[in-house]
Enzyme design. Structure first.
Site, mmCIF file in Angstrom:
data_model
loop_
_atom_site.group_PDB
_atom_site.id
_atom_site.type_symbol
_atom_site.label_atom_id
_atom_site.label_comp_id
_atom_site.label_asym_id
_atom_site.label_seq_id
_atom_site.Cartn_x
_atom_site.Cartn_y
_atom_site.Cartn_z
ATOM 1 N N ASP A 168 0.873 -1.159 0.000
ATOM 2 C CA ASP A 168 0.000 0.000 0.000
ATOM 3 C C ASP A 168 0.920 1.221 0.000
ATOM 4 O O ASP A 168 2.100 1.120 0.339
ATOM 5 C CB ASP A 168 -0.888 -0.017 1.246
ATOM 6 C CG ASP A 168 -1.780 1.196 1.340
ATOM 7 O OD1 ASP A 168 -2.410 1.567 0.332
ATOM 8 O OD2 ASP A 168 -1.844 1.795 2.430
ATOM 9 N N ASP A 197 0.068 5.153 1.006
ATOM 10 C CA ASP A 197 -0.066 6.083 2.126
ATOM 11 C C ASP A 197 -0.117 5.327 3.451
ATOM 12 O O ASP A 197 -0.990 4.503 3.665
ATOM 13 C CB ASP A 197 -1.315 6.945 1.954
ATOM 14 C CG ASP A 197 -1.291 7.748 0.657
ATOM 15 O OD1 ASP A 197 -0.216 8.231 0.268
ATOM 16 O OD2 ASP A 197 -2.352 7.878 0.018
#
Length: 172
Positions: free
Chosen positions: A12, A14
């Site tokens: 992922d 952020d």
């Protein structure tokens, strides 16, 4: 792409690679997290393919454009490269079912927790799902991993390289 099947780590963005400052859409607000490059590098050194999969609903909300996301990802790639790390490929989802911008108002299969971005990468690269994992900081990342048939590792901070090693450990 063909070749022998390899493990892959799906990261992922952020909260895992960069500080989650909320709708990060330009380089001025992008802050690579300490240890992020080491984590991506650890995955590559272990023989894994390295992928980034990120929801970017800021596009659908009109906060920034897809061109801005692409520019930010080029900036991120340059920062990672300076530290000897890189992603093999990147996918992002700009859609949102309740998007203010009609062009992006869609309940698509790529927005996590759905597995579309992961499945798309697995279809285009020689990925061994049994030896692959998603590292993310939200339950939606774990749900996407499960739906794609790979392990999910919830990242709560710390050394990303340690998380990578745990994700790639046999029998993990």
């Amino acid at each position: 792409m063909t070749g022998p099947l390899r493990p892959a780590v799906f990261f992922d963005r952020d909260g895992v690679i960069n500080a989650d400052l909320g709708y990060v859409g330009d380089a001025a607000r992008f802050a690579l997290l300490p240890g992020a490059a080491a984590g991506v590098r650890a995955a590559a050194e272990a023989g894994a393919l390295c992928f980034l999969v990120t929801n970017q609903s800021g596009v659908a909300r009109g906060f920034y454009t897809e061109a801005d996301v692409d520019a930010l990802h080029r900036h991120m790639a340059a920062e990672l490269a300076r530290a000897g790390a890189r992603f093999d490929d990147i996918r992002y989802c700009p859609h949102l079912p309740e998007a203010p911008l009609a062009a992006y108002r869609r309940d698509c299969g790529c927005r996590k927790p759905k597995p579309g971005m992961i499945l798309d990468l697995m279809a285009g690269w020689p990925v061994d799902p049994a030896r692959s994992a998603m590292i993310g900081d939200r339950t939606s990342d774990m749900e996407a991993a499960r739906a794609a048939g790979i392990r999910g590792l919830l990242y709560e901070g710390g050394a990303l390289a340690d998380a990578v090693r745990a994700a790639l450990a046999p029998g993990a």
